[in-house]
Scaffold this motif. Structure first.
Motif, mmCIF file in Angstrom:
data_model
loop_
_atom_site.group_PDB
_atom_site.id
_atom_site.type_symbol
_atom_site.label_atom_id
_atom_site.label_comp_id
_atom_site.label_asym_id
_atom_site.label_seq_id
_atom_site.Cartn_x
_atom_site.Cartn_y
_atom_site.Cartn_z
ATOM 1 N N VAL A 183 0.969 -1.355 0.115
ATOM 2 C CA VAL A 183 0.052 0.168 -0.016
ATOM 3 C C VAL A 183 0.895 1.277 -0.080
ATOM 4 C CG1 VAL A 183 -1.701 1.301 1.221
ATOM 5 C CG2 VAL A 183 -1.674 -1.283 1.172
ATOM 6 N N ASP A 184 0.655 2.040 -1.072
ATOM 7 C CA ASP A 184 1.600 3.384 -1.106
ATOM 8 C C ASP A 184 1.504 3.981 0.249
ATOM 9 O OD1 ASP A 184 2.280 2.798 -3.549
ATOM 10 O OD2 ASP A 184 0.700 3.967 -4.461
ATOM 11 N N GLY A 185 2.629 4.624 0.551
ATOM 12 C CA GLY A 185 2.388 5.655 1.928
ATOM 13 C C GLY A 185 2.202 4.867 3.016
ATOM 14 N N ALA A 186 2.126 3.736 3.333
ATOM 15 C CA ALA A 186 1.808 2.753 4.478
ATOM 16 C C ALA A 186 2.908 3.233 5.566
ATOM 17 C CB ALA A 186 1.655 1.396 4.191
ATOM 18 N N VAL A 187 3.885 3.346 5.226
ATOM 19 C CA VAL A 187 4.938 3.552 6.364
ATOM 20 C C VAL A 187 5.712 4.964 5.705
ATOM 21 C CG1 VAL A 187 7.193 3.071 7.482
ATOM 22 C CG2 VAL A 187 5.589 1.160 6.760
ATOM 23 N N PRO A 188 5.539 6.052 6.388
ATOM 24 C CA PRO A 188 5.999 7.274 5.711
ATOM 25 C C PRO A 188 7.654 7.445 5.755
ATOM 26 C CG PRO A 188 4.191 7.947 7.603
ATOM 27 C CD PRO A 188 4.315 6.311 7.572
ATOM 28 N N GLY A 189 8.029 7.843 4.784
ATOM 29 C CA GLY A 189 9.340 7.918 4.304
ATOM 30 C C GLY A 189 9.898 6.594 3.524
ATOM 31 N N TRP A 190 9.142 5.548 3.443
ATOM 32 C CA TRP A 190 9.370 4.375 2.744
ATOM 33 C C TRP A 190 8.539 4.392 1.468
ATOM 34 C CZ3 TRP A 190 7.760 -0.182 0.639
ATOM 35 C CH2 TRP A 190 8.866 -1.260 0.301
ATOM 36 N N ASP A 191 9.210 3.957 0.633
ATOM 37 C CA ASP A 191 8.564 3.289 -0.972
ATOM 38 C C ASP A 191 9.543 2.512 -1.580
ATOM 39 O OD1 ASP A 191 10.401 4.726 -2.424
ATOM 40 O OD2 ASP A 191 8.893 6.334 -2.784
ATOM 41 N N VAL A 192 9.086 1.841 -2.721
ATOM 42 C CA VAL A 192 10.068 0.659 -2.984
ATOM 43 C C VAL A 192 11.344 1.137 -3.583
ATOM 44 C CG1 VAL A 192 8.166 -1.193 -3.822
ATOM 45 C CG2 VAL A 192 8.950 0.948 -5.264
ATOM 46 N N SER A 193 11.643 2.760 -3.864
ATOM 47 C CA SER A 193 12.817 3.058 -4.195
ATOM 48 C C SER A 193 13.511 2.856 -2.920
ATOM 49 C CB SER A 193 12.825 4.364 -4.604
ATOM 50 O OG SER A 193 12.506 5.395 -3.590
ATOM 51 N N ALA A 194 13.228 2.714 -1.518
ATOM 52 C CA ALA A 194 13.987 2.753 -0.422
ATOM 53 C C ALA A 194 14.173 1.269 -0.234
ATOM 54 C CB ALA A 194 13.245 3.416 0.469
ATOM 55 N N GLN A 195 14.008 0.196 -0.969
ATOM 56 C CA GLN A 195 13.935 -1.206 -0.737
ATOM 57 C C GLN A 195 15.239 -1.778 -0.494
ATOM 58 O OE1 GLN A 195 11.515 -3.678 -3.309
ATOM 59 N NE2 GLN A 195 12.825 -3.758 -4.822
ATOM 60 N N ASN A 196 16.264 -1.183 -0.997
ATOM 61 C CA ASN A 196 17.661 -1.466 -0.865
ATOM 62 C C ASN A 196 18.342 -1.226 0.315
ATOM 63 O OD1 ASN A 196 17.728 -2.944 -3.328
ATOM 64 N ND2 ASN A 196 19.938 -2.029 -3.908
ATOM 65 N N ALA A 197 18.004 -0.024 0.807
ATOM 66 C CA ALA A 197 18.227 0.563 2.133
ATOM 67 C C ALA A 197 17.480 -0.097 3.181
ATOM 68 C CB ALA A 197 18.288 2.111 2.343
ATOM 69 N N MET A 198 16.351 -0.293 3.240
ATOM 70 C CA MET A 198 15.372 -0.726 3.995
ATOM 71 C C MET A 198 14.492 -1.948 3.355
ATOM 72 S SD MET A 198 14.374 2.387 6.593
ATOM 73 C CE MET A 198 15.346 3.177 7.481
ATOM 74 N N PRO A 199 15.250 -3.314 3.552
ATOM 75 C CA PRO A 199 14.292 -4.051 2.565
ATOM 76 C C PRO A 199 12.979 -4.608 3.422
ATOM 77 C CG PRO A 199 16.453 -4.960 3.508
ATOM 78 C CD PRO A 199 16.356 -3.598 3.796
ATOM 79 N N HIS A 200 12.261 -5.104 2.611
ATOM 80 C CA HIS A 200 11.089 -5.628 3.107
ATOM 81 C C HIS A 200 11.386 -7.049 3.292
ATOM 82 C CE1 HIS A 200 9.962 -6.925 -1.074
ATOM 83 N NE2 HIS A 200 10.176 -5.660 -1.247
ATOM 84 N N ALA A 201 12.005 -7.682 2.291
ATOM 85 C CA ALA A 201 12.015 -9.148 2.240
ATOM 86 C C ALA A 201 10.659 -9.967 2.357
ATOM 87 C CB ALA A 201 12.856 -9.760 3.271
#
Ligand SMILES: Cc1cc2nc3c(=O)[nH]c(=O)nc-3n(C[C@H](O)[C@H](O)[C@H](O)COP(=O)(O)OP(=O)(O)OC[C@H]3O[C@@H](n4cnc5c(N)ncnc54)[C@H](O)[C@@H]3O)c2cc1C
Length: 421
Positions: free
Chosen positions: A139-157
């Motif tokens: 869901v877009d904007g579910a965690v403010p500050g995170w989107d898929v462009s941040a998935q390398n810094a902060m992975p969801h796995a």
């Protein structure tokens, strides 16, 4: 008598009893089934339709990846129990042994009037029945500050493969005494015990390699699956390592800064070495593109997993809003068999039995310390409803926990063979 198309055509049964799909099949050659998504739901459905229709139905499976990495048991890889190769499965047997037309591409849209699926690589594939099992998106904007462009810094796995490898590499590279933060998702989401099994496996890994490291969970939920079992296990095996901040203490009020590697939990800023953000989820985007969602999920009729919005489309697994079943690989596999039977029945007249479903979610807490929760389900008018259930108990002896773990390994072998042949 089993009324399949061949038997039917040979009997001279009155034309008035012909069903529409049979007319279609007779006038346009073999009926066509297209399956989008080659995961727990889609691979199983494609295999069962191809296997049980004995060549009477053309089956096309659309899946972009050449190898499917299971999310199930990916936590065991993070914990150091399995190698990444143990999670990988190819589509070769589905093509070679079952005659399934495996197309490695993305489905980008569905024309429900023309009954075609558009492909990213160009062109489209026609269907008589379509099965969608695309899993989840975030869901877009579910965690403010995170989107898929941040998935390398902060992975969801939380999708299999490279994300799982990245998260493990980050955990292994944590400095001595470093901090791992998980931002846990709100309900409903893929694999209810998954985040907490992951915490157990991260703790297992860190206890061996970095025992002064800290684990923090920011959690928007009051309670979670198998909570008493996990908390007992964390106390027993990883005492002092795991801190969970629930909603009463601001665990649902989280923003992240991937550039600074910080997590703000209700105004308190934590500097972390690894941040595992598991955002709120919704049905895989193709369901939305096809206009089959009602909010975030795709509603289905539990008698056959057919969409409540299109009688020619069945939807499986995590993407669905179906009732009481958790979003799990076991559930998707169970739903796929019901849908496969319904689709064969509609297209070839084969016999359709009443739907029954089952699920078990196993979790590994520490070496040989396995727990499980499960249920049997049946559909009613409104939803798929739980009819009986079971769960591991706190305080069970070691032999019982070891047996549960071994049972889970057997299940993994069984489901992956059921999916890929
Ligand atoms: C950490 C973790 C642990 C888990 N542990 C367990 C467990 O122990 N037991 C259990 O039963 N479940 C477990 N699960 C849950 C399980 O992985 C999912 O519930 C299951 O995979 C859902 O099956 P699915 O078919 O809905 O989706 P998936 O298996 O994710 O398959 C979806 C497929 O669709 C493809 N796809 C998506 N969009 C498109 C498109 N537009 N075109 C073509 N293809 C597309 C994707 O590439 C993917 O291969 C776990 C999940 C996680 C994250």
């Amino acid at each position: 008598m089993k009324l399949n198309r061949r038997a039917f055509m040979g009997t001279g049964v009155a034309v008035a009893t012909l069903s529409a799909p049979m007319v279609h099949a007779a006038s346009h050659g073999k009926p066509k089934v297209v399956v989008v998504g080659g995961g727990a739901g889609g691979a199983t459905a494609a295999r069962y339709i191809a296997k049980d229709s004995a060549g009477e139905i053309d089956v096309t499976l659309i899946e972009p990846s050449r190898s499917y990495y299971t999310c199930f048991f990916s936590n065991l890889y993070i914990g150091g129990f399995w190698e990444i190769e143990n999670l990988a499965h190819s589509y070769g047997k589905l093509a070679a042994d079952y005659g399934i037309n495996v197309v490695h591409d993305w489905a980008t849209g569905v024309d429900r009037d023309a009954k075609t699926v558009a492909l990213a690589g160009g062109g489209s594939v026609p269907y008589d029945r379509l099965i969608l099992s695309p899993g989840i998106d975030f869901v877009d904007g579910a965690v403010p500050g995170w989107d898929v462009s941040a998935q390398n810094a902060m992975p969801h796995a939380y999708k299999g493969g490279s994300q799982t490898e990245l998260l493990k590499a980050q955990i292994m590279a944590m400095p001595e005494g470093g901090t791992y933060v998980m931002v846990a998702p709100p309900n409903p989401y893929r694999c209810p015990p998954g985040p907490y099994e992951r915490i157990s496996m991260v703790a297992h890994q860190l206890k061996a390699n970095n025992p002064t490291a800290k684990i923090i969970i920011a959690d928007p939920k009051e309670s979670f699956s198998k909570q008493a079992l996990f908390e007992e296990g964390w106390q027993k095996h990883y005492s002092g390592m795991v801190t969970r901040i629930g909603p009463d203490f601001g665990g649902g009020n989280v923003t992240v800064d991937p550039a600074a590697m910080t997590v703000d939990i209700d105004g308190e800023v934590v500097k972390a070495d690894v941040v595992n953000v598991i955002p709120a989820q919704k049905a895989g985007l193709i369901c939305e593109a096809a206009g089959l969602t009602d909010g975030n999920w795709a509603p289905v009729d539990g008698a056959s997993m057919v969409s409540r919005m299109d009688e020619n489309i069945h939807i499986l697994g995590d993407a669905t809003n179906q009732g009481d079943m958790p979003k799990s690989g076991y559930s998707a596999n169970s739903q796929a068999k019901v849908a496969a039977m319904a689709v064969r029945g509609a297209l070839t007249g084969s016999r359709v039995f009443p739907a029954k479903y089952s699920n078990t979610c196993w979790s590994l807490i520490a070496t040989d310390d396995g727990v499980k929760v499960g249920a049997a389900y049946e559909p009613n008018e409104e939803k798929i409803a739980s009819v009986s259930s079971f769960v591991s108990q706190t305080g069970e002896d070691e032999a019982m926990r070891k047996a549960t773990y071994e049972e889970s390994i057997g299940w993994y072998e069984g489901i992956t063979t059921d999916m890929f042949g």
